[in-house]
Design a protein around this motif. Sequence first.
Motif, mmCIF file in Angstrom:
data_model
loop_
_atom_site.group_PDB
_atom_site.id
_atom_site.type_symbol
_atom_site.label_atom_id
_atom_site.label_comp_id
_atom_site.label_asym_id
_atom_site.label_seq_id
_atom_site.Cartn_x
_atom_site.Cartn_y
_atom_site.Cartn_z
ATOM 1 N N LEU A 9 67.769 90.813 54.028
ATOM 2 C CA LEU A 9 68.747 91.695 53.424
ATOM 3 C C LEU A 9 68.695 93.047 54.117
ATOM 4 C CD1 LEU A 9 70.568 92.118 50.852
ATOM 5 C CD2 LEU A 9 68.527 92.600 49.625
ATOM 6 N N VAL A 10 67.680 93.686 54.244
ATOM 7 C CA VAL A 10 67.704 95.011 54.862
ATOM 8 C C VAL A 10 68.363 94.848 56.480
ATOM 9 C CG1 VAL A 10 66.120 97.045 55.991
ATOM 10 C CG2 VAL A 10 65.403 95.586 53.756
ATOM 11 N N VAL A 50 62.788 99.287 56.341
ATOM 12 C CA VAL A 50 62.497 98.737 57.624
ATOM 13 C C VAL A 50 60.900 98.722 57.783
ATOM 14 C CG1 VAL A 50 62.694 98.447 60.102
ATOM 15 C CG2 VAL A 50 64.558 98.999 58.744
ATOM 16 N N GLN A 51 60.498 99.871 57.732
ATOM 17 C CA GLN A 51 58.993 100.201 58.005
ATOM 18 C C GLN A 51 57.951 99.548 56.887
ATOM 19 O OE1 GLN A 51 58.953 101.626 60.999
ATOM 20 N NE2 GLN A 51 57.899 103.537 60.566
ATOM 21 N N PHE A 52 58.624 99.542 55.809
ATOM 22 C CA PHE A 52 57.974 99.098 54.519
ATOM 23 C C PHE A 52 57.741 97.231 54.785
ATOM 24 C CE2 PHE A 52 58.221 96.408 50.640
ATOM 25 C CZ PHE A 52 57.161 96.551 49.972
ATOM 26 N N THR A 53 58.662 96.727 55.342
ATOM 27 C CA THR A 53 58.643 95.084 55.468
ATOM 28 C C THR A 53 57.503 94.775 56.652
ATOM 29 O OG1 THR A 53 60.483 95.358 57.006
ATOM 30 C CG2 THR A 53 60.829 94.731 54.654
ATOM 31 N N LEU A 70 58.956 87.646 52.187
ATOM 32 C CA LEU A 70 59.239 89.036 52.985
ATOM 33 C C LEU A 70 60.148 88.791 54.073
ATOM 34 C CD1 LEU A 70 58.018 91.733 53.606
ATOM 35 C CD2 LEU A 70 56.399 90.708 55.308
ATOM 36 N N ALA A 71 60.516 87.770 54.640
ATOM 37 C CA ALA A 71 61.614 87.492 55.759
ATOM 38 C C ALA A 71 62.885 87.640 55.044
ATOM 39 C CB ALA A 71 61.425 86.124 56.308
ATOM 40 N N GLY A 72 62.843 86.921 53.965
ATOM 41 C CA GLY A 72 64.078 87.119 53.158
ATOM 42 C C GLY A 72 64.492 88.313 52.673
ATOM 43 N N LEU A 116 65.401 94.139 67.587
ATOM 44 C CA LEU A 116 63.936 94.022 67.324
ATOM 45 C C LEU A 116 63.568 93.440 65.918
ATOM 46 C CD1 LEU A 116 62.761 97.091 69.013
ATOM 47 C CD2 LEU A 116 62.227 94.779 69.885
ATOM 48 N N TYR A 117 64.535 93.938 65.005
ATOM 49 C CA TYR A 117 64.224 93.405 63.657
ATOM 50 C C TYR A 117 64.507 92.187 63.397
ATOM 51 C CZ TYR A 117 63.975 94.672 58.831
ATOM 52 O OH TYR A 117 63.342 94.847 57.141
#
Length: 408
Positions: free
Chosen positions: A181-182, A23-26, A175-177, A86-87
Amino acid sequence: MIVLSAPSPAARERTLLWLLAAVQFTHVVDFMMLMPLGPLLMQRLSLSATRFGALVSAYTLASAAMGVLGVFWLDRLERKRTLLMLYAGFIAATLLCGAATGATGLLIARTVAGACAGLMGAVVIAIVSDMVPAERRGQAIGTVMTAYALSAVAGVPLGLGLANLGGWRSPFIVLAGVAGLVWLLLLRFLPRVDGHLAQTSGAASPISGFTPRLALGWGLTFTVVFASFLLIPYLGAFMVGNVGLTLTDLPWVYLVGGAATFVSSHWIGRLADRMGPARALALLLVATMVPHLLFTHLPPSPLPAVTLVFVLFMTLTSGRAIPTMALVASQVPPSLRGRYLAVNMAASDGASGLAAWMGGLVLTTAPDGTLIGFAQLGWLAVGISALALGLLWNFAGRAVRLDATPAP
């Protein structure tokens, strides 16, 4: 007949930590990759430098503003639901970045993405703090924060490669894709995190339970981040203009620095668990004074020497965030943790923006590209780190019990 045993609690914990790190990475990649995309965006959308600067600052300003607003509601909801909500907003905003047809639409999308990302970071640290015992919390936060190093090593270069192949929109869409997935993995594997609700009164004031001493934690975070971001935005320009590197050298320097930070994050997390986060942070605050002065006074040097100093600078400077977050998160009970960390993230975002702005006021650029005033900026960063040491002594020296509940 084969019997599959259930994963051990330690294995489940590691899986959840790496999922939260994803989550943080994205969202870190989303923030970082906009800056190197600047020349392409300015050309395709006819942006001035000022308007592009607004795109960059909108993300952090929205994150800081939402961090303050999060104090009114963040601990009133179950944390998994909050993170998923939020995500989802962040993913939608990132898709809108890729679909934007002009500068105004991109600015709105960046603002929404930043607003969601800031609170996401607070909720992620709150979940780690709620689920991981204090004696392992430093290493757990270190695992989650490897996302920052990994974004520098892999995320940003891949984003730039996608932009070169498919245009400036493609990094945001891909990145949204990945984030989608996450999100699905979070929905499937992240358990409910609602222990804080048992201590939270629905009628309580949003700021009930906060004390002046706890506000020192926000000041501590502000000064730690401020000292770092006085220098970090200008490292590349200094290495090219003053130290003698070429633009083609910079990706390799940052790649090595990011890889070293990725490895050192685990070590610093374990150090914080063994020594205690306050002592680990004090050690790092003193230790970073050396590379801050060494780097900002570096004469023209060969690439290996510059890379070595850069690695020392980045591992120690970025490592300070791990014990800072572990210490700050441990000082409040679960019923206050989400709101407290939301304001703490706002302090961090505000510090990074103000420090970068102040650094730009101190520095001037000579006609040959040399930065003038970087050495003075190094001394200023050391002074701010010394101030952080004083705040740390006051904040941690009068520590509350880690599992204390708010006074009635």
